[in-house]
Design a protein around this motif. Sequence first.
Motif, PDB file in Angstrom:
ATOM      1  N   ASP A   4      47.479  -4.450 -13.986  1.00  0.00           N
ATOM      2  CA  ASP A   4      46.600  -4.091 -13.342  1.00  0.00           C
ATOM      3  C   ASP A   4      46.214  -2.715 -13.266  1.00  0.00           C
ATOM      4  O   ASP A   4      45.086  -2.120 -13.274  1.00  0.00           O
ATOM      5  CB  ASP A   4      46.801  -4.354 -11.717  1.00  0.00           C
ATOM      6  CG  ASP A   4      46.815  -6.139 -11.473  1.00  0.00           C
ATOM      7  OD1 ASP A   4      46.235  -6.628 -12.652  1.00  0.00           O
ATOM      8  OD2 ASP A   4      47.403  -6.503 -10.583  1.00  0.00           O
ATOM      9  N   SER A   5      47.371  -1.787 -13.257  1.00  0.00           N
ATOM     10  CA  SER A   5      47.230  -0.324 -13.326  1.00  0.00           C
ATOM     11  C   SER A   5      46.577   0.035 -14.794  1.00  0.00           C
ATOM     12  O   SER A   5      45.801   0.915 -14.675  1.00  0.00           O
ATOM     13  CB  SER A   5      48.497   0.246 -13.053  1.00  0.00           C
ATOM     14  OG  SER A   5      48.838   0.156 -11.763  1.00  0.00           O
ATOM     15  N   GLU A   6      46.956  -0.640 -15.561  1.00  0.00           N
ATOM     16  CA  GLU A   6      46.402  -0.318 -17.120  1.00  0.00           C
ATOM     17  C   GLU A   6      44.998  -0.756 -17.079  1.00  0.00           C
ATOM     18  O   GLU A   6      44.198   0.059 -17.802  1.00  0.00           O
ATOM     19  CB  GLU A   6      47.134  -1.052 -18.160  1.00  0.00           C
ATOM     20  CG  GLU A   6      46.774  -1.046 -19.609  1.00  0.00           C
ATOM     21  CD  GLU A   6      47.589  -1.704 -20.383  1.00  0.00           C
ATOM     22  OE1 GLU A   6      47.393  -1.516 -21.643  1.00  0.00           O
ATOM     23  OE2 GLU A   6      48.366  -2.347 -20.025  1.00  0.00           O
ATOM     24  N   ASP A   7      44.570  -1.774 -16.364  1.00  0.00           N
ATOM     25  CA  ASP A   7      43.165  -2.147 -16.640  1.00  0.00           C
ATOM     26  C   ASP A   7      42.173  -1.226 -15.632  1.00  0.00           C
ATOM     27  O   ASP A   7      41.219  -0.759 -16.177  1.00  0.00           O
ATOM     28  CB  ASP A   7      42.859  -3.618 -15.821  1.00  0.00           C
ATOM     29  CG  ASP A   7      43.456  -4.583 -16.618  1.00  0.00           C
ATOM     30  OD1 ASP A   7      43.556  -4.368 -18.155  1.00  0.00           O
ATOM     31  OD2 ASP A   7      43.827  -5.809 -16.412  1.00  0.00           O
ATOM     32  N   THR A  12      38.261   3.427 -15.849  1.00  0.00           N
ATOM     33  CA  THR A  12      38.128   4.669 -15.282  1.00  0.00           C
ATOM     34  C   THR A  12      37.954   5.860 -16.502  1.00  0.00           C
ATOM     35  O   THR A  12      37.726   7.048 -16.268  1.00  0.00           O
ATOM     36  CB  THR A  12      38.919   5.467 -14.203  1.00  0.00           C
ATOM     37  OG1 THR A  12      40.402   5.618 -14.835  1.00  0.00           O
ATOM     38  CG2 THR A  12      39.042   4.450 -12.986  1.00  0.00           C
ATOM     39  N   VAL A  13      38.301   5.619 -17.758  1.00  0.00           N
ATOM     40  CA  VAL A  13      38.237   6.504 -18.733  1.00  0.00           C
ATOM     41  C   VAL A  13      36.787   6.928 -18.952  1.00  0.00           C
ATOM     42  O   VAL A  13      35.854   5.885 -19.146  1.00  0.00           O
ATOM     43  CB  VAL A  13      38.726   5.683 -19.977  1.00  0.00           C
ATOM     44  CG1 VAL A  13      38.389   6.602 -21.197  1.00  0.00           C
ATOM     45  CG2 VAL A  13      40.232   5.607 -19.877  1.00  0.00           C
ATOM     46  N   ARG A  14      36.579   7.962 -19.233  1.00  0.00           N
ATOM     47  CA  ARG A  14      35.010   8.720 -19.530  1.00  0.00           C
ATOM     48  C   ARG A  14      34.849   9.396 -20.476  1.00  0.00           C
ATOM     49  O   ARG A  14      36.089  10.190 -20.850  1.00  0.00           O
ATOM     50  CB  ARG A  14      34.700   8.965 -18.054  1.00  0.00           C
ATOM     51  CG  ARG A  14      34.483   8.469 -16.590  1.00  0.00           C
ATOM     52  CD  ARG A  14      34.120   9.051 -15.508  1.00  0.00           C
ATOM     53  NE  ARG A  14      32.662   8.940 -15.714  1.00  0.00           N
ATOM     54  CZ  ARG A  14      31.911   8.205 -14.992  1.00  0.00           C
ATOM     55  NH1 ARG A  14      32.363   7.305 -14.220  1.00  0.00           N
ATOM     56  NH2 ARG A  14      30.505   8.342 -15.008  1.00  0.00           N
ATOM     57  N   THR A  15      34.006   9.469 -21.342  1.00  0.00           N
ATOM     58  CA  THR A  15      33.529  10.099 -22.490  1.00  0.00           C
ATOM     59  C   THR A  15      32.366  10.937 -22.171  1.00  0.00           C
ATOM     60  O   THR A  15      31.530  10.553 -21.604  1.00  0.00           O
ATOM     61  CB  THR A  15      33.197   9.314 -23.672  1.00  0.00           C
ATOM     62  OG1 THR A  15      34.349   8.442 -23.900  1.00  0.00           O
ATOM     63  CG2 THR A  15      32.990  10.119 -24.835  1.00  0.00           C
ATOM     64  N   PRO A  16      32.725  12.129 -22.318  1.00  0.00           N
ATOM     65  CA  PRO A  16      31.503  13.135 -22.233  1.00  0.00           C
ATOM     66  C   PRO A  16      30.168  12.777 -22.911  1.00  0.00           C
ATOM     67  O   PRO A  16      30.096  12.360 -23.978  1.00  0.00           O
ATOM     68  CB  PRO A  16      32.123  14.551 -22.866  1.00  0.00           C
ATOM     69  CG  PRO A  16      33.627  14.349 -22.866  1.00  0.00           C
ATOM     70  CD  PRO A  16      33.607  13.027 -23.030  1.00  0.00           C
ATOM     71  N   LEU A  61      30.099   8.904 -19.570  1.00  0.00           N
ATOM     72  CA  LEU A  61      29.761   7.671 -19.573  1.00  0.00           C
ATOM     73  C   LEU A  61      31.225   6.672 -19.478  1.00  0.00           C
ATOM     74  O   LEU A  61      32.099   7.473 -20.035  1.00  0.00           O
ATOM     75  CB  LEU A  61      29.243   6.934 -21.180  1.00  0.00           C
ATOM     76  CG  LEU A  61      28.142   7.820 -21.645  1.00  0.00           C
ATOM     77  CD1 LEU A  61      27.895   7.274 -23.135  1.00  0.00           C
ATOM     78  CD2 LEU A  61      26.863   7.443 -20.980  1.00  0.00           C
ATOM     79  N   ARG A  62      30.927   5.696 -18.773  1.00  0.00           N
ATOM     80  CA  ARG A  62      32.109   4.904 -18.735  1.00  0.00           C
ATOM     81  C   ARG A  62      32.474   4.027 -19.831  1.00  0.00           C
ATOM     82  O   ARG A  62      31.599   4.006 -20.681  1.00  0.00           O
ATOM     83  CB  ARG A  62      31.921   3.934 -17.457  1.00  0.00           C
ATOM     84  CG  ARG A  62      31.699   4.566 -16.157  1.00  0.00           C
ATOM     85  CD  ARG A  62      31.542   3.459 -14.936  1.00  0.00           C
ATOM     86  NE  ARG A  62      31.256   4.114 -13.646  1.00  0.00           N
ATOM     87  CZ  ARG A  62      29.974   4.239 -13.093  1.00  0.00           C
ATOM     88  NH1 ARG A  62      29.184   4.122 -14.210  1.00  0.00           N
ATOM     89  NH2 ARG A  62      29.939   4.825 -12.015  1.00  0.00           N
ATOM     90  N   ALA A  63      33.599   3.518 -20.059  1.00  0.00           N
ATOM     91  CA  ALA A  63      34.076   2.661 -21.289  1.00  0.00           C
ATOM     92  C   ALA A  63      32.834   1.788 -21.614  1.00  0.00           C
ATOM     93  O   ALA A  63      32.413   1.600 -22.555  1.00  0.00           O
ATOM     94  CB  ALA A  63      35.467   2.257 -21.307  1.00  0.00           C
ATOM     95  N   GLY A  64      32.428   0.951 -20.742  1.00  0.00           N
ATOM     96  CA  GLY A  64      31.547  -0.112 -20.815  1.00  0.00           C
ATOM     97  C   GLY A  64      30.379   0.320 -21.259  1.00  0.00           C
ATOM     98  O   GLY A  64      29.721  -0.034 -22.067  1.00  0.00           O
ATOM     99  N   GLU A  65      29.743   1.324 -20.557  1.00  0.00           N
ATOM    100  CA  GLU A  65      28.509   2.132 -21.111  1.00  0.00           C
ATOM    101  C   GLU A  65      28.741   2.770 -22.547  1.00  0.00           C
ATOM    102  O   GLU A  65      27.493   2.555 -23.275  1.00  0.00           O
ATOM    103  CB  GLU A  65      28.094   3.281 -19.703  1.00  0.00           C
ATOM    104  CG  GLU A  65      28.168   2.808 -18.400  1.00  0.00           C
ATOM    105  CD  GLU A  65      27.980   3.776 -17.387  1.00  0.00           C
ATOM    106  OE1 GLU A  65      27.364   3.602 -16.450  1.00  0.00           O
ATOM    107  OE2 GLU A  65      28.489   4.918 -17.887  1.00  0.00           O
ATOM    108  N   LEU A  66      29.679   3.399 -22.740  1.00  0.00           N
ATOM    109  CA  LEU A  66      29.858   3.923 -24.202  1.00  0.00           C
ATOM    110  C   LEU A  66      29.768   2.704 -25.221  1.00  0.00           C
ATOM    111  O   LEU A  66      29.136   2.753 -26.165  1.00  0.00           O
ATOM    112  CB  LEU A  66      31.227   4.714 -24.256  1.00  0.00           C
ATOM    113  CG  LEU A  66      31.508   5.210 -25.682  1.00  0.00           C
ATOM    114  CD1 LEU A  66      30.308   6.139 -26.060  1.00  0.00           C
ATOM    115  CD2 LEU A  66      32.979   5.850 -25.661  1.00  0.00           C
ATOM    116  N   SER A  67      30.331   1.668 -24.917  1.00  0.00           N
ATOM    117  CA  SER A  67      30.517   0.441 -25.568  1.00  0.00           C
ATOM    118  C   SER A  67      28.941   0.002 -25.932  1.00  0.00           C
ATOM    119  O   SER A  67      28.582  -0.319 -27.231  1.00  0.00           O
ATOM    120  CB  SER A  67      31.113  -0.620 -25.168  1.00  0.00           C
ATOM    121  OG  SER A  67      31.195  -1.464 -25.969  1.00  0.00           O
TER     122      SER A  67
END
Length: 289
Positions: A4-7, A12-16, A61-67
């Motif tokens: 759960d913590s890993e997910d 919350t990983v974000r890319t500039p 960008l959030r991970a999903g947005e970046l994808s």
Amino acid sequence: MDTDSEDTSQATVRTPLSRALATAVADLSAAGVESPRVDAELLAAYVLGIPRGRLLVVDSLRAGELSRFTGLVAERARRIPLQHLLGTAAFRYLELQVGDGVFVPRPETELLAGWGVEHTAPGATVVDLCSGSGAIALSVADEAAPGRVIAVERSPAALSYLRRNAAAFPVVEVVEGDVTDPGLLAGLEVDVLLCNPPYVPVGTPVPPEVSEHDPDEAVFGGDDGLTVIRPVIALAAALLRTGGVVGIEHDDVHGEAVPELLRADGRFTEVTAHADLTGRPRYATARRT
């Protein structure tokens, strides 16, 4: 391991945003896209659900947005039209639905549409031939005060988009018809007739966005590019009332040919050639005698 913590951490990983845009611009440039920066920013704004101008206040960008963003950039790099990815095309003050089967309206056509708006008096009857997505017809309906606007298109696929786009404009009537039919709209008295026909001469090199996605019948106008324009001029002469005006877009190689065709018809005066913003011949206008 706490999954759960890993997910949560991954979410919350974000890319500039600046880094993502820089990568996208490089990829689009390498693919030969003409406006890589603009396209990358529009795709980012689309993913984020904000106007392009609001990108200035977004830092990452959030991970999903970046994808999603990188996926769309990859499709654009394959020269899928930007407008097909966005689902809409901007034209003057409108956002038009577009996609496979309908010609994507170009910025240069906004000049002809603007001329049509300027020459549409309140209550006028306006006809837009080869209407496609409805860009010209709907701009006139949106910006002028016509009594009636008739948008003519023959392609079933294009008609689907035209009807959807025209639904918000009660003054616009969609007509399925072939502009080379001399009996089209017989008996109608028209004040303004506008047309952005297929006019590229067959064999002319065009970008992949055009050759692989725009319908050939909406792009190419025969060996000399005038196959549709000739009957359109004759139809304009038949439909326009005395003093009515016509405007026809054409290829930049037709700067002399189309005005000459209007003069040769013998039923027009005030024949005028118009250039686009780059100085290239783009459309011709005339008044019915």
